[in-house]
Scaffold this motif. Structure first.
Motif, PDB file in Angstrom:
ATOM      1  N   THR A   1       8.972 -24.374 -51.595  1.00 44.43           N
ATOM      2  CA  THR A   1       8.715 -24.795 -50.222  1.00 44.43           C
ATOM      3  C   THR A   1       7.838 -23.744 -49.552  1.00 44.43           C
ATOM      4  OG1 THR A   1      10.819 -25.999 -50.019  1.00 44.43           O
ATOM      5  CG2 THR A   1       9.774 -25.256 -47.967  1.00 44.43           C
ATOM      6  N   LEU A   2       6.814 -24.194 -48.842  1.00 44.64           N
ATOM      7  CA  LEU A   2       5.896 -23.303 -48.151  1.00 44.64           C
ATOM      8  C   LEU A   2       6.071 -23.455 -46.646  1.00 44.64           C
ATOM      9  CD1 LEU A   2       2.669 -24.004 -50.265  1.00 44.64           C
ATOM     10  CD2 LEU A   2       4.355 -22.175 -50.596  1.00 44.64           C
ATOM     11  N   ILE A   3       6.300 -22.330 -45.970  1.00 41.11           N
ATOM     12  CA  ILE A   3       6.504 -22.324 -44.519  1.00 41.11           C
ATOM     13  C   ILE A   3       5.402 -21.479 -43.885  1.00 41.11           C
ATOM     14  CG2 ILE A   3       8.079 -21.711 -42.657  1.00 41.11           C
ATOM     15  CD1 ILE A   3      10.394 -22.129 -44.578  1.00 41.11           C
ATOM     16  N   ALA A   4       4.693 -22.056 -42.921  1.00 41.72           N
ATOM     17  CA  ALA A   4       3.536 -21.386 -42.319  1.00 41.72           C
ATOM     18  C   ALA A   4       3.716 -21.255 -40.814  1.00 41.72           C
ATOM     19  CB  ALA A   4       2.261 -22.176 -42.615  1.00 41.72           C
ATOM     20  N   GLY A   5       3.241 -20.142 -40.265  1.00 41.27           N
ATOM     21  CA  GLY A   5       3.245 -19.938 -38.826  1.00 41.27           C
ATOM     22  C   GLY A   5       2.007 -20.532 -38.181  1.00 41.27           C
ATOM     23  N   THR A   6       2.124 -20.873 -36.899  1.00 37.65           N
ATOM     24  CA  THR A   6       1.029 -21.566 -36.218  1.00 37.65           C
ATOM     25  C   THR A   6       0.636 -20.925 -34.879  1.00 37.65           C
ATOM     26  OG1 THR A   6       2.559 -23.073 -35.067  1.00 37.65           O
ATOM     27  CG2 THR A   6       1.756 -23.764 -37.233  1.00 37.65           C
ATOM     28  N   SER A   7       1.125 -19.731 -34.581  1.00 37.10           N
ATOM     29  CA  SER A   7       0.932 -19.163 -33.243  1.00 37.10           C
ATOM     30  C   SER A   7      -0.253 -18.204 -33.129  1.00 37.10           C
ATOM     31  CB  SER A   7       2.209 -18.441 -32.787  1.00 37.10           C
ATOM     32  OG  SER A   7       3.252 -19.370 -32.599  1.00 37.10           O
ATOM     33  N   GLY A   8      -1.085 -18.133 -34.151  1.00 39.29           N
ATOM     34  CA  GLY A   8      -2.267 -17.278 -34.072  1.00 39.29           C
ATOM     35  C   GLY A   8      -3.353 -17.883 -33.201  1.00 39.29           C
ATOM     36  N   PRO A   9      -4.304 -17.080 -32.763  1.00 40.32           N
ATOM     37  CA  PRO A   9      -5.377 -17.573 -31.891  1.00 40.32           C
ATOM     38  C   PRO A   9      -6.393 -18.419 -32.655  1.00 40.32           C
ATOM     39  CG  PRO A   9      -5.775 -15.288 -32.474  1.00 40.32           C
ATOM     40  CD  PRO A   9      -4.427 -15.632 -33.038  1.00 40.32           C
ATOM     41  N   ILE A  10      -6.919 -19.418 -31.982  1.00 41.10           N
ATOM     42  CA  ILE A  10      -8.003 -20.227 -32.543  1.00 41.10           C
ATOM     43  C   ILE A  10      -9.145 -20.265 -31.534  1.00 41.10           C
ATOM     44  CG2 ILE A  10      -6.483 -21.637 -33.976  1.00 41.10           C
ATOM     45  CD1 ILE A  10      -6.698 -23.847 -31.885  1.00 41.10           C
ATOM     46  N   GLY A  11     -10.298 -20.696 -31.998  1.00 43.19           N
ATOM     47  CA  GLY A  11     -11.442 -20.789 -31.109  1.00 43.19           C
ATOM     48  C   GLY A  11     -12.585 -19.894 -31.556  1.00 43.19           C
ATOM     49  N   SER A  12     -13.595 -19.793 -30.732  1.00 43.17           N
ATOM     50  CA  SER A  12     -14.833 -19.098 -31.118  1.00 43.17           C
ATOM     51  C   SER A  12     -14.618 -17.604 -31.344  1.00 43.17           C
ATOM     52  CB  SER A  12     -15.899 -19.304 -30.041  1.00 43.17           C
ATOM     53  OG  SER A  12     -15.441 -18.816 -28.784  1.00 43.17           O
ATOM     54  N   LEU A  13     -13.605 -17.005 -30.725  1.00 45.99           N
ATOM     55  CA  LEU A  13     -13.372 -15.574 -30.880  1.00 45.99           C
ATOM     56  C   LEU A  13     -12.392 -15.263 -32.008  1.00 45.99           C
ATOM     57  CD1 LEU A  13     -13.165 -14.451 -27.140  1.00 45.99           C
ATOM     58  CD2 LEU A  13     -15.128 -14.416 -28.688  1.00 45.99           C
ATOM     59  N   SER A  14     -11.834 -16.281 -32.632  1.00 47.70           N
ATOM     60  CA  SER A  14     -10.872 -16.076 -33.722  1.00 47.70           C
ATOM     61  C   SER A  14     -11.598 -16.039 -35.057  1.00 47.70           C
ATOM     62  CB  SER A  14      -9.841 -17.207 -33.739  1.00 47.70           C
ATOM     63  OG  SER A  14      -9.062 -17.160 -34.924  1.00 47.70           O
ATOM     64  N   PRO A  15     -11.212 -15.126 -35.959  1.00 52.39           N
ATOM     65  CA  PRO A  15     -11.813 -15.117 -37.301  1.00 52.39           C
ATOM     66  C   PRO A  15     -11.484 -16.382 -38.088  1.00 52.39           C
ATOM     67  CG  PRO A  15      -9.948 -13.614 -37.189  1.00 52.39           C
ATOM     68  CD  PRO A  15     -10.239 -14.043 -35.785  1.00 52.39           C
TER      69      PRO A  15
END
Length: 204
Positions: free
Chosen positions: A139-153
């Motif tokens: 089972t794979l569990i992933a987090g989703t609270s990182g930044p997204i958008g033009s300034l995110s890698p």
């Protein structure tokens, strides 16, 4: 069931303590594996992990819960396992593909010193190309609270600040359990811990 807990880079078995408590409450017996990437090579860690897994397998059915680098170590240790495989492996925020953050961090001497051979491996696509996928249920569990958008890698890709969703997958068809958490803290998330318990409940 005996369940081996494998922590991530720069952490210790203590980081898995609250999860261990939840597993005990659910009727499992948590066992800890500790290592120090700063002082041990990747291969040395894998050999020690394989030895502990071999001993654990002799006691009956067992499982694994890993966080971050711990999942890569588990894959490497089980790749040449001459003993029974786990009933189930749960990976929390695993870099199952070479993570962009690891490749970037490996450009800097302090990280290379701190992470040792393990960090170099995570930054290497060639290393991942020869690392086989798991041969047991997982089972794979992933987090989703990182930044997204033009300034995110990561651009617009959902991530946990360190690992993107595509980097969590071992195989393209893998499904993921998504948890609103950052990479370092996902092991303490009640939702993630509940998902771990559920995965082992269904594997009995």
């Amino acid at each position: 069931m005996n369940i081996l807990l494998i922590h991530g880079l720069g952490r210790s078995p203590l980081s898995m303590w609250s999860l261990a408590q939840r597993l005990r409450e659910a009727g499992h017996e948590p066992v800890f594996f500790g290592y120090m990437a700063l002082l041990q090579s990747f291969n040395e860690i894998v050999r020690a992990l394989r030895d502990q897994l071999r001993n654990l397998s002799a006691l009956g059915p067992y499982g694994i819960v890993s966080h971050s680098l711990g999942g890569v170590l588990a894959r490497a240790a089980l790749a040449e396992a001459a003993f029974p495989l786990p009933a189930h492996v749960v990976m929390l925020a695993p870099p199952n593909q070479s993570p962009r953050a690891g490749q970037l961090a490996n450009l800097f001497l302090p990280f290379r010193w701190f992470a040792g051979q393990s960090g170099q491996n995570m930054a290497s696509s060639a290393f991942y190309a020869q690392l086989p996928p798991l041969r047991c249920p997982y089972t794979l569990i992933a987090g989703t609270s990182g930044p997204i958008g033009s300034l995110s890698p990561f651009g617009n890709e959902v991530n946990d600040l360190i690992i993107g969703l595509t980097e969590v997958k071992m195989n393209p068809q893998d499904s993921l359990i998504l948890i609103p958490a950052l990479h370092s803290f996902i092991i303490h998330s009640p939702s993630a811990q509940a998902a771990v318990i559920s995965a082992f409940s269904s594997s009995r």
